[in-house]
Design a protein around this motif. Structure first.
Motif, PDB file in Angstrom:
ATOM      1  N   VAL A   1     -26.178 -72.646-138.197  1.00  0.00           N
ATOM      2  CA  VAL A   1     -25.912 -71.751-139.400  1.00  0.00           C
ATOM      3  C   VAL A   1     -24.698 -71.932-140.158  1.00  0.00           C
ATOM      4  CG1 VAL A   1     -25.773 -69.176-139.640  1.00  0.00           C
ATOM      5  CG2 VAL A   1     -27.417 -70.044-137.972  1.00  0.00           C
ATOM      6  N   LEU A   2     -23.519 -71.936-139.464  1.00  0.00           N
ATOM      7  CA  LEU A   2     -22.322 -72.027-140.055  1.00  0.00           C
ATOM      8  C   LEU A   2     -22.157 -73.403-140.776  1.00  0.00           C
ATOM      9  CD1 LEU A   2     -19.623 -70.432-137.498  1.00  0.00           C
ATOM     10  CD2 LEU A   2     -21.002 -69.402-139.307  1.00  0.00           C
ATOM     11  N   GLY A   3     -22.733 -74.456-140.350  1.00  0.00           N
ATOM     12  CA  GLY A   3     -22.701 -75.721-140.947  1.00  0.00           C
ATOM     13  C   GLY A   3     -23.534 -75.768-142.142  1.00  0.00           C
ATOM     14  N   VAL A   4     -24.630 -74.963-142.388  1.00  0.00           N
ATOM     15  CA  VAL A   4     -25.280 -74.817-143.683  1.00  0.00           C
ATOM     16  C   VAL A   4     -24.492 -73.908-144.524  1.00  0.00           C
ATOM     17  CG1 VAL A   4     -27.429 -73.900-144.527  1.00  0.00           C
ATOM     18  CG2 VAL A   4     -27.620 -75.274-142.428  1.00  0.00           C
ATOM     19  N   LEU A   5     -23.868 -72.772-144.312  1.00  0.00           N
ATOM     20  CA  LEU A   5     -23.399 -71.933-144.828  1.00  0.00           C
ATOM     21  C   LEU A   5     -22.023 -72.357-145.609  1.00  0.00           C
ATOM     22  CD1 LEU A   5     -23.923 -68.477-143.278  1.00  0.00           C
ATOM     23  CD2 LEU A   5     -25.351 -69.428-145.245  1.00  0.00           C
ATOM     24  N   TRP A   6     -21.485 -73.254-144.615  1.00  0.00           N
ATOM     25  CA  TRP A   6     -19.934 -73.726-145.199  1.00  0.00           C
ATOM     26  C   TRP A   6     -19.939 -74.743-145.730  1.00  0.00           C
ATOM     27  CZ3 TRP A   6     -16.609 -71.838-140.315  1.00  0.00           C
ATOM     28  CH2 TRP A   6     -16.507 -70.330-140.092  1.00  0.00           C
TER      29      TRP A   6
ATOM     30  N   HIS B   1     -23.794 -68.839-150.853  1.00  0.00           N
ATOM     31  CA  HIS B   1     -23.666 -69.274-149.474  1.00  0.00           C
ATOM     32  C   HIS B   1     -22.467 -68.760-148.800  1.00  0.00           C
ATOM     33  CE1 HIS B   1     -27.309 -71.928-148.522  1.00  0.00           C
ATOM     34  NE2 HIS B   1     -27.737 -70.810-148.629  1.00  0.00           N
ATOM     35  N   VAL B   2     -21.083 -68.880-149.595  1.00  0.00           N
ATOM     36  CA  VAL B   2     -19.959 -68.749-149.097  1.00  0.00           C
ATOM     37  C   VAL B   2     -19.587 -66.978-148.830  1.00  0.00           C
ATOM     38  CG1 VAL B   2     -17.550 -68.759-149.917  1.00  0.00           C
ATOM     39  CG2 VAL B   2     -19.033 -70.676-150.440  1.00  0.00           C
ATOM     40  N   TRP B   3     -20.230 -66.495-149.817  1.00  0.00           N
ATOM     41  CA  TRP B   3     -20.307 -65.004-149.721  1.00  0.00           C
ATOM     42  C   TRP B   3     -21.330 -64.556-148.641  1.00  0.00           C
ATOM     43  CZ3 TRP B   3     -16.178 -63.212-152.174  1.00  0.00           C
ATOM     44  CH2 TRP B   3     -15.745 -63.857-153.383  1.00  0.00           C
ATOM     45  N   ILE B   4     -22.190 -64.931-148.485  1.00  0.00           N
ATOM     46  CA  ILE B   4     -23.119 -64.556-147.392  1.00  0.00           C
ATOM     47  C   ILE B   4     -22.477 -64.956-146.134  1.00  0.00           C
ATOM     48  CG2 ILE B   4     -25.506 -65.141-146.056  1.00  0.00           C
ATOM     49  CD1 ILE B   4     -26.546 -65.660-149.147  1.00  0.00           C
ATOM     50  N   SER B   5     -21.956 -66.097-145.905  1.00  0.00           N
ATOM     51  CA  SER B   5     -21.176 -66.458-144.728  1.00  0.00           C
ATOM     52  C   SER B   5     -20.263 -65.533-144.127  1.00  0.00           C
ATOM     53  CB  SER B   5     -20.433 -67.671-144.782  1.00  0.00           C
ATOM     54  OG  SER B   5     -19.337 -67.682-145.703  1.00  0.00           O
TER      55      SER B   5
ATOM     56  N   VAL C   1     -22.024 -62.846-142.046  1.00  0.00           N
ATOM     57  CA  VAL C   1     -22.710 -63.658-141.052  1.00  0.00           C
ATOM     58  C   VAL C   1     -21.671 -63.994-139.848  1.00  0.00           C
ATOM     59  CG1 VAL C   1     -23.775 -65.653-140.389  1.00  0.00           C
ATOM     60  CG2 VAL C   1     -24.795 -64.746-142.297  1.00  0.00           C
ATOM     61  N   CYS C   2     -20.564 -64.441-140.384  1.00  0.00           N
ATOM     62  CA  CYS C   2     -19.537 -64.575-139.412  1.00  0.00           C
ATOM     63  C   CYS C   2     -18.961 -63.161-138.622  1.00  0.00           C
ATOM     64  CB  CYS C   2     -18.297 -65.422-140.196  1.00  0.00           C
ATOM     65  SG  CYS C   2     -18.545 -67.006-140.646  1.00  0.00           S
ATOM     66  N   CYS C   3     -18.893 -62.402-139.284  1.00  0.00           N
ATOM     67  CA  CYS C   3     -18.494 -60.864-138.839  1.00  0.00           C
ATOM     68  C   CYS C   3     -19.493 -60.607-137.844  1.00  0.00           C
ATOM     69  CB  CYS C   3     -18.657 -59.947-139.840  1.00  0.00           C
ATOM     70  SG  CYS C   3     -17.106 -60.018-140.969  1.00  0.00           S
ATOM     71  N   LEU C   4     -20.673 -60.963-137.958  1.00  0.00           N
ATOM     72  CA  LEU C   4     -21.838 -60.541-136.917  1.00  0.00           C
ATOM     73  C   LEU C   4     -21.734 -61.345-135.696  1.00  0.00           C
ATOM     74  CD1 LEU C   4     -24.969 -59.897-139.354  1.00  0.00           C
ATOM     75  CD2 LEU C   4     -23.773 -58.311-138.019  1.00  0.00           C
ATOM     76  N   TYR C   5     -21.515 -62.863-135.894  1.00  0.00           N
ATOM     77  CA  TYR C   5     -21.537 -63.659-134.872  1.00  0.00           C
ATOM     78  C   TYR C   5     -20.156 -63.392-134.165  1.00  0.00           C
ATOM     79  CZ  TYR C   5     -24.841 -67.306-135.713  1.00  0.00           C
ATOM     80  OH  TYR C   5     -26.149 -67.931-135.802  1.00  0.00           O
ATOM     81  N   THR C   6     -19.003 -62.809-134.598  1.00  0.00           N
ATOM     82  CA  THR C   6     -17.994 -62.486-133.986  1.00  0.00           C
ATOM     83  C   THR C   6     -18.189 -61.381-133.287  1.00  0.00           C
ATOM     84  OG1 THR C   6     -16.509 -63.244-135.862  1.00  0.00           O
ATOM     85  CG2 THR C   6     -15.527 -61.958-134.427  1.00  0.00           C
TER      86      THR C   6
END
Length: 348
Positions: free
Chosen positions: A104-109, A47-51, A54-59
């Motif tokens: 989404v970020l709550g689950v991944l982080w 999850h940490v690596w997947i985030s 995902v964070c880049c896409l959200y940004t």
């Protein structure tokens, strides 16, 4: 700036609604009044690596749509029907992104998978409402292209400021009217708690499986609404482009044909990016019950992230006016003052 403050307030409201009901806990137990969110089933250790992507896409989604919305609002030369509808699309994509961002970020982080029924229903309502809003905006943009190409002489007389305001009000009222029966039905139903969902957000076709009452009734109603509303929108868009194509083919000059079609490329890409993942996800849940959970989760993330990420990229690359306005805004923000701009103008 008022619009930006409203969006910030909306983001704060979503976070406050969802954050208190999510908690960090082990993945084996849960309260009977909660659901368990899942980002990518079977890939919890990554999850940490997947985030990171995902964070880049959200940004990209937040910055891109925010930039387009701000440019159209602040630049007076962009106060035209085509750009008004584009600003609506950017605003809807912003709201849709903000709606799923906390969970989404709550689950991944933080592995905060637990979400209460109430918070889940609130998020589910906003997800489906903004999806219907985006579909309505895409229909309106198709109508805009139809009038501009098929009846250009009456374009300004047809799409007046008052007409655009009426269209915006209808777009906003439409999802509320059609989703209200679903909200009433869900509030009166009782659910099995502790079940794992296939997504990091609440999605109606999956949540409704865990009701004590007959789930197929609500599922059928949701499918009917999706087929009726989105199906009608798709048919209207297709019919508009049939008329547009007939008009373009009647033009003798080949360059004028290419110019007319080039104004529709961005909208066609936006329609494809939005409807293909949405239809695929709906079919995976309602018709193909043996679909792997990882595939459902991937389709869900594509459905909610792909349009907000790609729409600003497509329109900024293909629309010269938007691209120039964005560069001007960035240059004005990055300059040191009016004196520097004055000197730069003299040197040019």
């Amino acid at each position: 700036m008022i619009y930006i403050k409203n969006l910030n307030y909306f983001s704060f409201l979503i976070v406050q609604c969802l954050q208190p009901t999510m908690a960090i806990f082990n993945n084996t137990t849960s309260s009977s009044s909660n659901f368990l969110l899942t980002a990518f089933p079977g890939l919890e250790r990554a999850h940490v690596w997947i985030s990171i992507p995902v964070c880049c896409l959200y940004t990209i989604a937040l910055l891109g749509n925010g930039m387009i919305f701000l440019v159209i609002i602040t630049k007076r030369r962009l106060h035209k029907p085509m750009y008004y509808f584009l600003s609506m699309l950017a605003a809807v994509d912003l709201c849709l992104t903000i709606t799923t961002l906390p969970t989404v970020l709550g689950v991944l982080w933080f592995h905060a998978r637990e979400i209460s029924f109430k918070a889940c229903f609130i998020q589910m309502f906003f997800v489906h409402a903004f999806s219907l809003l985006e579909s309505s905006v895409l229909v309106t943009m198709a109508f805009d292209r139809f009038v501009a190409i098929c009846n250009p002489l009456n374009y300004a007389a047809t799409l007046t400021d008052r007409m655009i305001l009426v269209i915006a009000l209808v777009i906003c009222i439409r999802p509320v009217v059609f989703l209200l029966p679903v909200v009433v039905a869900i509030n009166t139903a009782s659910f099995h708690g502790g079940h794992e969902l296939s997504h990091p957000f609440c999605y109606h076709p999956e949540v409704i499986k865990y009701t004590y009452s007959k789930p197929w009734i609500s599922s059928f109603w949701g499918l009917f609404l999706q087929l009726y509303l989105n199906g009608t929108d798709v048919l209207f868009i297709l019919f508009s482009y049939v008329l547009i194509l007939r008009t373009v083919l009647s033009i003798v000059a080949r360059k004028k044909q290419q110019k007319a079609l080039s104004t529709c490329v961005c909208h066609i890409c936006a329609v494809t990016v939005f409807y293909v993942p949405m239809i695929s996800l709906s079919l995976a849940h309602r018709l193909f019950h043996s679909t792997p959970r990882v595939l459902c989760s991937t389709l869900a993330n594509i459905y909610l992230l792909l349009p907000p990420v790609l729409n600003p990229i497509i329109y900024s690359l293909k629309t010269k006016t938007i691209r120039q306005a964005m560069f001007q805004l960035l240059q004005s923000k990055g300059s040191w003052g009016p004196n520097v701009r004055g000197l730069r103008g003299r040197w040019d």
